[in-house]
Each structure stands twice: as structure tokens, then as C-alpha cells.
Design an enzyme around this catalytic site. Structure first.
Site, PDB file in Angstrom:
ATOM      1  N   HIS A 105      -7.827  70.396  76.022  1.00 32.23           N
ATOM      2  CA  HIS A 105      -8.075  68.982  76.309  1.00 32.23           C
ATOM      3  C   HIS A 105      -9.359  68.542  75.604  1.00 32.23           C
ATOM      4  CE1 HIS A 105      -9.878  65.952  79.298  1.00 32.23           C
ATOM      5  NE2 HIS A 105      -8.939  65.301  78.622  1.00 32.23           N
TER       6      HIS A 105
ATOM      7  N   HIS B 293     -14.958  60.902  72.881  1.00 34.68           N
ATOM      8  CA  HIS B 293     -14.640  60.978  74.303  1.00 34.68           C
ATOM      9  C   HIS B 293     -14.981  59.646  74.960  1.00 34.68           C
ATOM     10  CE1 HIS B 293     -14.811  63.558  78.233  1.00 34.68           C
ATOM     11  NE2 HIS B 293     -13.890  62.620  78.254  1.00 34.68           N
TER      12      HIS B 293
END
Length: 311
Positions: A49, A96
Site C-alpha cells: 500500500h 500521499h
């Protein structure tokens, strides 16, 4: 000399008369001979991830990995996930949430590292699953980056979309054909100008909820698109545990590195997988998406899901 000349004559004849040369048949696929005859959709892949968001700094709260992408791949990760945003330089980066929070560099540089791995490991099938929250155009933004990295020629193009779970090729066939990279995009792949190898994720994969804070990982189908019913999709379990560091209002959810050895352990992964099997047409998950993939024993869990001895 005679045998070499005979081979050359045979090759010339095959080309001259349109007969295809026999491809090298893969005998080891993703580390196991036993996987070569399995459909791509009947294999469990350990995934990273936010694979780009790596840092060894424990104060980097936006990190989700501690080791870089080449190391993740060397460990056995075969699904790389990333979130793309346009950087301040106007090109696509993996970031992110935003590039101000954590900028993992350009997608071009990232795919260059992936291509290096693919060149060095010709018997590996790799899945790339990227999110596209800003809706970058697949034909004018995404495809040129894949082309420049040399990955487009390795990407699998299905005969039609969506692909039913039982209609994927085997790992052996994918490796032998040279089409051993599967590319999914969560949004924008099914727009007006589709790219044949960039596939719409949720038409073929359903996911469990993400940003989970419950260590029991209760299973449910969280994101899916038609037209295929859920039992004809592959599926991914988001098996990363998070903590709420500011439990006010919506709070601030970050990944929990302290619990990663347990979360990524065999017992936790198998419990989550078994809890999802009834929703997955009694099949194991295809993708197990993890934070901090260098912690725990996820690859042993995958071997057990395959019914194999640990490598």
C-alpha cells in the site's frame, strides 16, 4: 554445425510461411512451478500500500512503508499500489494525499525502477494498481509515461473488458507471451479515450474498506462497479491497521507501524482472508494490501493460501 543450420532453416521456413515459432514455456512462475498452470485470478499476491511512501524516519507520519520499491519487490511483493497527483513541476508524481504531505517522486522515475526489476526477473507477473484522484487523462498523461518506461509492451491487454474472474490467462501463459504486467486504475480508465492495457479496477476487482482501525478486520464489499456480479470479480483485502492520533471530529488516521509485525503475521492475514471467502465466491483473496511489508510474515501466509510449502 548441422543441427545449428537445421534450426536456422526451420526458423526461416517458419517465418517465410507464416508459422509461429514455439515460445519458451515458463516452468517457474512467481517463484513456484506450481503456480504456472493457475489462472492469474486464482493466485494471491502480496501488495504494498502506498508503495512509494517509504521512509526509515519514525516521525514521518505520512509514510506507509519503511523500504523502497526495489526492496519491496525483492521481498516478494507482486502488487504495487500508488496514488498519483500532479506535482508543482506539472508532471505526475506519486504522493500521499497531497504532494505537500509526502512526495514520492515522479511516476516516470518510479516506473523506471519497476522496469529494472522486470528486466532482471523474466518469470514474474506483476500487478500495478494506481489511484487517479485528479482524473489525469489515460491517453495523454498516463500512457506516455508507461511508453517511456518500456512497460507498455509488457502489459497484458485482455480480449474484452471487463474480464470475468474465470477468464484470465495462466501465469505461465502470461510469462511465455511476454505480457506479464497487469495495470489497473481506480478512475478514468473507462473514459472517452481508453488505453487498452490500462484497466478499470472496480469493474474487475472489489475491495474491502480501507483506513481500518479494527484489528479483527471485519469483511465487507466496500467498492465495486458492474456490470459483472461480485462473485465474478477478483477481490482485494485492505489489510493495513491504522490508528487515530487525534480522536476529535473526523480525527487523523495514520498507519500503525508498531502493530505491523502482528497485522502482517500469518494468523491475522489468514483470519481476514477466511472472513472474506464467503463474499468472494469461496475463493481466497487475489490481493492482500499491506503497510510495512518488510514486517511480519505475509509471504508465508500467501504460500499457505496457495497450499504450498513456504519458500
Amino acid at each position: 554445425m548441422f543441427s545449428r543450420s537445421l534450426w536456422a532453416l526451420s526458423a526461416f521456413s517458419a517465418l517465410a510461411f507464416g508459422a509461429p515459432l514455439t515460445r519458451r514455456q515458463a516452468t517457474v512462475c512467481n517463484g513456484h512451478a506450481e503456480l504456472c498452470d493457475r489462472l492469474y485470478s486464482n493466485v494471491t499476491y502480496i501488495g504494498a500500500h502506498d508503495s512509494f511512501a517509504f521512509s526509515s524516519d519514525p516521525l514521518a507520519l505520512a509514510r506507509d512503508q519503511t523500504v523502497d520499491v526495489p526492496t519491496q519487490l525483492s521481498l516478494g511483493v507482486r502488487l504495487l499500489q500508488g496514488q498519483a497527483h500532479t506535482g508543482s513541476d506539472g508532471v505526475l508524481h506519486f504522493c500521499h494525499t497531497s504532494c505537500a504531505l509526502f512526495d514520492g517522486g515522479t511516476v516516470a522515475d518510479y516506473l523506471g525502477n519497476v522496469k529494472t526489476f522486470l528486466d532482471a526477473n523474466p518469470n514474474e507477473v506483476l500487478t500495478l494498481l494506481f489511484t487517479n484522484p485528479e482524473g489525469a487523462d489515460v491517453s495523454t498523461v498516463w500512457k506516455p509515461i508507461f511508453d517511456a518506461a518500456g512497460i507498455s509492451d509488457l502489459a497484458y491487454v485482455p480480449p474484452s473488458i471487463p474480464v470475468n474472474q474465470s477468464s484470465w490467462p495462466t501465469l505461465g501463459d502470461m510469462i511465455s507471451s511476454g505480457k506479464r504486467v497487469v495495470v489497473f486504475l481506480d478512475a478514468g480508465a473507462d473514459g472517452a479515450n481508453p488505453v487498452p492495457f490500462i484497466l478499470p479496477e472496480f469493474q474487475m476487482i472489489w475491495e474491502t474498506p480501507f483506513s481500518v482501525t479494527d484489528a479483527s478486520f471485519p469483511c465487507s464489499i466496500d467498492r465495486i462497479n458492474g456490470p459483472l456480479p461480485s462473485e465474478e470479480h477478483m477481490y482485494m483485502i485492505n489489510h493495513s491497521l491504522n490508528i487515530n492520533i487525534i480522536p476529535i471530529g473526523d480525527g487523523v488516521i495514520v498507519s500503525d507501524p508498531a502493530d505491523a509485525p502482528t497485522t502482517n503475521g500469518v494468523d491475522s492475514i489468514l483470519a481476514n482472508a477466511n472472513g472474506c471467502v464467503p463474499l468472494g465466491a469461496n475463493r481466497n483473496p487475489n490481493f492482500v494490501l499491506l503497510d510495512f511489508v518488510d514486517q511480519g510474515d505475509a509471504f508465508t501466509a500467501a504460500d499457505q493460501l496457495h497450499g504450498l510449502a513456504s519458500s
